[in-house]
Scaffold this motif. Structure first.
Motif, PDB file in Angstrom:
ATOM      1  N   VAL A 100       0.840  -1.202   0.000  1.00 53.83           N
ATOM      2  CA  VAL A 100       0.000   0.000   0.000  1.00 53.83           C
ATOM      3  C   VAL A 100       0.875   1.253   0.000  1.00 53.83           C
ATOM      4  O   VAL A 100       0.600   2.218  -0.729  1.00 53.83           O
ATOM      5  N   ALA A 101       1.932   1.258   0.802  1.00 52.98           N
ATOM      6  CA  ALA A 101       2.823   2.420   0.865  1.00 52.98           C
ATOM      7  C   ALA A 101       3.496   2.671  -0.489  1.00 52.98           C
ATOM      8  O   ALA A 101       3.603   3.821  -0.933  1.00 52.98           O
ATOM      9  N   SER A 108       1.049   4.106  -2.932  1.00 55.81           N
ATOM     10  CA  SER A 108       0.646   5.479  -2.626  1.00 55.81           C
ATOM     11  C   SER A 108       1.508   6.484  -3.382  1.00 55.81           C
ATOM     12  O   SER A 108       1.108   7.634  -3.581  1.00 55.81           O
ATOM     13  N   ARG A 109       2.693   6.049  -3.802  1.00 52.20           N
ATOM     14  CA  ARG A 109       3.585   6.927  -4.565  1.00 52.20           C
ATOM     15  C   ARG A 109       3.169   6.969  -6.031  1.00 52.20           C
ATOM     16  O   ARG A 109       3.062   8.022  -6.631  1.00 52.20           O
ATOM     17  N   GLN A 110       2.916   5.777  -6.570  1.00 58.50           N
ATOM     18  CA  GLN A 110       2.497   5.659  -7.964  1.00 58.50           C
ATOM     19  C   GLN A 110       2.073   4.220  -8.235  1.00 58.50           C
ATOM     20  O   GLN A 110       2.367   3.317  -7.459  1.00 58.50           O
ATOM     21  N   GLU A 147      -3.124   0.200  -8.723  1.00 56.25           N
ATOM     22  CA  GLU A 147      -3.166   1.489  -8.036  1.00 56.25           C
ATOM     23  C   GLU A 147      -4.058   1.373  -6.797  1.00 56.25           C
ATOM     24  O   GLU A 147      -4.854   0.436  -6.681  1.00 56.25           O
ATOM     25  N   LEU A 148      -3.935   2.353  -5.915  1.00 56.33           N
ATOM     26  CA  LEU A 148      -4.796   2.383  -4.743  1.00 56.33           C
ATOM     27  C   LEU A 148      -6.197   2.859  -5.114  1.00 56.33           C
ATOM     28  O   LEU A 148      -6.364   3.768  -5.923  1.00 56.33           O
ATOM     29  N   ALA A 172      -8.699   3.166   0.137  1.00 52.81           N
ATOM     30  CA  ALA A 172      -7.421   2.985   0.829  1.00 52.81           C
ATOM     31  C   ALA A 172      -7.026   4.205   1.653  1.00 52.81           C
ATOM     32  O   ALA A 172      -6.153   4.110   2.525  1.00 52.81           O
ATOM     33  N   ASP A 173      -7.677   5.342   1.414  1.00 48.93           N
ATOM     34  CA  ASP A 173      -7.344   6.551   2.178  1.00 48.93           C
ATOM     35  C   ASP A 173      -7.467   6.324   3.676  1.00 48.93           C
ATOM     36  O   ASP A 173      -6.707   6.890   4.465  1.00 48.93           O
ATOM     37  N   PHE A 223      -4.456   5.231   6.014  1.00 40.82           N
ATOM     38  CA  PHE A 223      -3.367   6.127   6.384  1.00 40.82           C
ATOM     39  C   PHE A 223      -3.743   6.954   7.607  1.00 40.82           C
ATOM     40  O   PHE A 223      -4.890   7.396   7.735  1.00 40.82           O
TER      41      PHE A 223
END
Length: 225
Positions: free
Chosen positions: A19-20, A23-25, A74-75, A79-80, A83
């Motif tokens: 997931v991390a 989160s970038r791409q 992708e997320l 998924a928000d 975090f």
């Protein structure tokens, strides 16, 4: 385990690391496997679980320099919530200030107003206009569960002289405001007002506001004539 500890534990797990990274791409299975030092099949298994939970989606393909195009992951918007956010400490501080600066009666009135306002998000539903009180109560239980409770209609009490239609008792072992209730037990009034607005019935809170809060609300089943 606190919320922050749970977040840290999740992001140390393989799924949390995926997931991390996403989160970038977006990334392919091969790219994730290379970054994590895992086999492609292991990554696919974790992605399948994340897809099943609604946290990851496939979006198109990425063409490799050689070989077949690979699916891009992708997320998903859901998924928000994985975090950490500042909502809880911000709300806790706001409630502390309101408790310090407002008279008790005014604070309680404000919390009830918030509960009524929150209920407006669901008031347009056909179920809110049911003429059957118990149907509206069951619908309110579903709304409370949507907000994070594990609520159920535990008891339907026989009618009394002051309430011939009977009484329902709603219990939830998981309170949707559990992190705040021990310090701010008046928040139960917000949920009480929410349920009263949804059901158009008299509601009384009988909650346990200790270290592990449990919701309890008694609802008079008044039949309209």
């Amino acid at each position: 385990m606190t919320g922050n500890q749970a977040h840290r534990r999740f992001f140390r797990s393989t799924r949390g690391r995926i997931v991390a990274l996403l989160s970038r791409q977006g990334a392919t299975v091969e790219e994730l496997a290379r970054e994590l030092g895992l086999s492609d099949n292991a990554v696919r298994a974790h992605l399948a679980a994340l897809e099943r939970d609604g946290f990851v989606v496939q979006r198109g393909e990425r063409r490799a320099a050689q070989g077949k195009p690979a699916y891009l992951y992708e997320l998903a918007p859901a998924a928000d919530r994985l975090f950490p956010r500042a909502y809880l400490p911000t709300l806790d501080t706001l409630l502390e200030l309101l408790t310090e600066q407002l008279p008790a009666a005014e604070l309680e009135r404000l919390l009830r107003t918030i509960g009524h306002r929150l209920a407006q998000r669901w008031r347009a539903s056909e179920q809110s206009r049911s003429s059957e009180p118990l149907s509206r109560v069951r619908w309110a239980v579903a709304v409370l569960n949507e907000l994070g409770a594990l609520a159920e209609l535990e008891v339907a009490v026989e009618g009394r002289s002051d309430c011939p239609g009977g009484q329902a008792r709603l219990r939830a072992m998981s309170c949707p405001l559990a992190a705040l209730i021990p310090s701010h037990p008046r928040l139960c009034l917000l949920v009480e007002a929410l349920l009263a607005e949804l059901t158009a019935l008299p509601v009384r809170a009988c909650c346990c506001c200790g270290e592990r809060p449990q919701c309890c609300f008694e609802i008079d089943l008044i039949t309209e004539h």
